[in-house]
Design an enzyme around this catalytic site. Sequence first.
Site, PDB file in Angstrom:
ATOM      1  N   VAL A 158       0.821  -1.229   0.000  1.00  0.00           N
ATOM      2  CA  VAL A 158       0.000   0.000   0.000  1.00  0.00           C
ATOM      3  C   VAL A 158       0.850   1.273   0.000  1.00  0.00           C
ATOM      4  CG1 VAL A 158      -2.027  -1.039   1.116  1.00  0.00           C
ATOM      5  CG2 VAL A 158      -0.275   0.071   2.527  1.00  0.00           C
ATOM      6  N   LYS A 159       2.150   1.158   0.177  1.00  0.00           N
ATOM      7  CA  LYS A 159       3.013   2.339   0.297  1.00  0.00           C
ATOM      8  C   LYS A 159       3.313   2.929  -1.094  1.00  0.00           C
ATOM      9  CE  LYS A 159       2.792   1.740   4.652  1.00  0.00           C
ATOM     10  NZ  LYS A 159       3.740   1.309   5.658  1.00  0.00           N
ATOM     11  N   PRO A 160       3.982   4.118  -1.152  1.00  0.00           N
ATOM     12  CA  PRO A 160       4.138   4.805  -2.449  1.00  0.00           C
ATOM     13  C   PRO A 160       4.734   3.943  -3.566  1.00  0.00           C
ATOM     14  CG  PRO A 160       4.758   6.272  -0.659  1.00  0.00           C
ATOM     15  CD  PRO A 160       4.484   4.933  -0.025  1.00  0.00           C
TER      16      PRO A 160
END
Length: 380
Positions: A179-181
């Site tokens: 879910v991170k960048p």
Amino acid sequence: MIPYGRQQIDEADIAAVVDVLRSDWLTTGPRVAEFERAVADYTGAAHAVAVNSGTAALHAMMAALEIGPGDEVIVPAMTFAATANSVVYQGGTPVFADVDPDTLLISAESVERLLTPRTKAIVAVDYAGQPCDYPRLQQLADQHGIPLLTDGCHALGAKLGNRSVGTLTTMTAFSFHPVKPVTTGEGGMVTTNDANLAARMRVFRNHGIVTDARQREEQGTWFYEMQELGYNYRICDVQCALGIQQLRRLDEWISRRQEIAARYDQAFGELGNLRHLSCRPGVSHGYHLYVVRIADGQRNRVFSELRDAGIGVNVHYVPVHLHPFYRRRQQTQEGMCPHAEAAFSEILSLPVYPALTDMQQDLVIARLHAAVRTAQRRAA
Ligand SMILES: *Cc1c(COP(=O)(O)O)cnc(C)c1O
């Protein structure tokens, strides 16, 4: 289900991973160093040390500073538990600072009140992808002669003025969870301008083992010795091949996240019991999360209505000092961080990720409007 966040994988990503699978190196090979160089160049930091999670990155920072029993490290209450846990791994004590109610970023006033002679570092969390008030926090850290660190797990690609997250403090931890960048499946990185800290973290991620080239020459190529207790926190070439590809599209993805955020901001302008968090001036926000606050005790009902409608809203986070572990370990309790606690009962994270379409976003907005109007009637 429209999730609150998700990864974006294309054919080039898949091809890069398959190439590694066909090569001689699965774990630490050329891709690890290449990914480190890419993140260092992208952020503008001198050094980047790759590890196998954001949590390992936080732990490596604490180990590099030799945090130990009796040491306090100030962290915000509104964050993922791992920020504080990394201090506990070293035997230290996380001290929980309150946050600013408009941004949920660590409050400098709160930090100032918590500083003691035992404070060995301050960790600021760029919550939701927004850089903190670093000039003010740096002033406090300098006055006390301690390092300021960043948990930048939300914020790769965000900027303060023209400086990137990753260069704003002594060390910055990043996460590459899906879910991170950008993602590597699981993965993490620390960036720093300090060559000595970087070297310590390279040893720490590999069991604390040192191989000195000169000694190796004198004593045979088998030479190695363990100088400190370290861990196996190595990330592998398969993962880094994915990370290298992902990083190339990060700026485009951040622009898209900012576009989505601007549309949400506009849609939520005039609703009485709903407001969005604010963006500080001079900030290029990474929008890992888009967070609204729903007043009048209606958050849980709005949450359920949206979940029932197939919209994967979420709550980030349970204030860390309220977790049973910390209540038992450190006698933390309600009332210690009032702004974080008040926010906890009101916050809702809405879907934001590069592949979210305008149509999907319109559906989220319509459902949220309807749920909030019902909530307003109930509250009246
Ligand atoms: C995701 C996250 C972490 C932990 O990262 P992992 O890669 O999941 O170990 C730490 N801090 C914050 C603020 C995070 O969002």
